[in-house]
Motif scaffolding. Structure first.
Motif, PDB file in Angstrom:
ATOM      1  N   GLY A  96     -18.446  13.603   9.944  1.00 50.48           N
ATOM      2  CA  GLY A  96     -18.426  12.126  10.160  1.00 50.48           C
ATOM      3  C   GLY A  96     -19.627  11.471  11.124  1.00 50.48           C
ATOM      4  O   GLY A  96     -18.874  10.554  10.954  1.00 50.48           O
ATOM      5  N   TYR A  97     -20.207  12.023  11.775  1.00 50.39           N
ATOM      6  CA  TYR A  97     -20.879  11.763  12.676  1.00 50.39           C
ATOM      7  C   TYR A  97     -22.288  11.230  12.298  1.00 50.39           C
ATOM      8  O   TYR A  97     -22.646   9.919  12.772  1.00 50.39           O
ATOM      9  N   GLY A  98     -22.509  11.571  11.143  1.00 49.78           N
ATOM     10  CA  GLY A  98     -24.153  11.015  10.470  1.00 49.78           C
ATOM     11  C   GLY A  98     -23.390   9.255   9.621  1.00 49.78           C
ATOM     12  O   GLY A  98     -24.479   8.996   9.853  1.00 49.78           O
ATOM     13  N   SER A  99     -22.315   9.234   9.027  1.00 49.32           N
ATOM     14  CA  SER A  99     -21.743   8.337   9.211  1.00 49.32           C
ATOM     15  C   SER A  99     -21.839   7.218   9.728  1.00 49.32           C
ATOM     16  O   SER A  99     -21.901   6.100   9.473  1.00 49.32           O
ATOM     17  N   ALA A 100     -20.809   7.400  10.983  1.00 49.32           N
ATOM     18  CA  ALA A 100     -20.694   6.543  12.354  1.00 49.32           C
ATOM     19  C   ALA A 100     -22.529   6.209  12.433  1.00 49.32           C
ATOM     20  O   ALA A 100     -22.170   4.817  12.785  1.00 49.32           O
ATOM     21  N   MET A 101     -23.035   7.434  12.515  1.00 50.18           N
ATOM     22  CA  MET A 101     -24.263   6.090  12.980  1.00 50.18           C
ATOM     23  C   MET A 101     -24.967   5.561  12.308  1.00 50.18           C
ATOM     24  O   MET A 101     -25.575   4.550  12.733  1.00 50.18           O
ATOM     25  N   VAL A 102     -24.565   5.530  11.045  1.00 49.25           N
ATOM     26  CA  VAL A 102     -25.270   4.653  10.023  1.00 49.25           C
ATOM     27  C   VAL A 102     -24.221   3.630  10.136  1.00 49.25           C
ATOM     28  O   VAL A 102     -24.808   2.085  10.224  1.00 49.25           O
ATOM     29  N   GLU A 103     -22.728   3.632   9.990  1.00 49.23           N
ATOM     30  CA  GLU A 103     -22.064   2.742   9.639  1.00 49.23           C
ATOM     31  C   GLU A 103     -22.133   1.913  11.409  1.00 49.23           C
ATOM     32  O   GLU A 103     -22.190   0.368  11.585  1.00 49.23           O
ATOM     33  N   PHE A 104     -22.767   2.376  12.018  1.00 45.28           N
ATOM     34  CA  PHE A 104     -22.996   2.251  13.112  1.00 45.28           C
ATOM     35  C   PHE A 104     -24.224   1.143  13.461  1.00 45.28           C
ATOM     36  O   PHE A 104     -24.842   0.002  13.351  1.00 45.28           O
ATOM     37  N   ALA A 105     -25.382   1.466  12.410  1.00 48.82           N
ATOM     38  CA  ALA A 105     -26.383   0.268  12.079  1.00 48.82           C
ATOM     39  C   ALA A 105     -26.383  -1.058  11.576  1.00 48.82           C
ATOM     40  O   ALA A 105     -26.949  -1.808  11.621  1.00 48.82           O
ATOM     41  N   LYS A 106     -25.096  -0.439  10.583  1.00 53.54           N
ATOM     42  CA  LYS A 106     -24.820  -1.498   9.429  1.00 53.54           C
ATOM     43  C   LYS A 106     -24.540  -2.618  10.322  1.00 53.54           C
ATOM     44  O   LYS A 106     -24.146  -3.964   9.802  1.00 53.54           O
TER      45      LYS A 106
END
Length: 158
Positions: A96-106
């Protein structure tokens, strides 16, 4: 599970953490050289973001804000984010770390453009990104994918 994404300071400690990514052999995605060229005061705003587990940087990305006057992707033309080099250390992937990074950008609420790396298209599609209509002059051999916030669509080039 929730992870805290933070802006990484441009300093020698961060450079040391970036070296750990290089050691695992992901040279194409290494941001070390980019960090070195941006090395300035510790409190400067940097385009680097990451997730720490304790004192260990386990995920990182570059996130650049682009001005609306350079927007060739989104309708209406507007400021947008360009997300580069999302990378998670082996052993921490698929947690989930990569997803968390992308969600942060969103969370900035701006449209996002990225150029997916080899074998990562499925990840970006799961994150809600779409391919844009390829434009030879604009895309220069890359295959960008974009994320549209509500009310934003693809810019049409004729």
């Amino acid at each position: 599970m929730s992870f805290k994404v933070e802006n990484l300071k441009i300093n020698y400690k961060t450079l040391e953490e970036f070296n750990k990514f290089r050691e695992v052999g992901v040279q194409e995605l290494s941001m070390k050289e980019e960090l070195e060229t941006n090395m300035v005061e510790n409190d400067s705003e940097s385009p680097f973001y990451g997730i720490y587990l304790g004192n260990k940087l386990v995920a990182r990305m570059n996130l650049y804000k682009r001005d609306a006057r350079f927007d060739q992707y989104f309708e209406p033309p507007q400021n947008y984010l360009e997300l580069w080099k999302v990378e998670v250390l082996p052993g921490y992937q698929k947690k989930g770390y990569g997803s968390a990074m992308v969600e942060f950008a969103k969370s900035f609420g701006l449209p996002i453009k990225t150029n997916p790396r080899v074998n990562s298209t499925e990840f970006w599609e799961k994150m809600g990104f779409e391919r844009v209509t390829y434009d030879l002059e604009r895309d220069l051999g890359e295959n960008p994918m974009v994320w549209y916030p509500e009310g934003v669509t693809e810019q049409v080039h004729e």
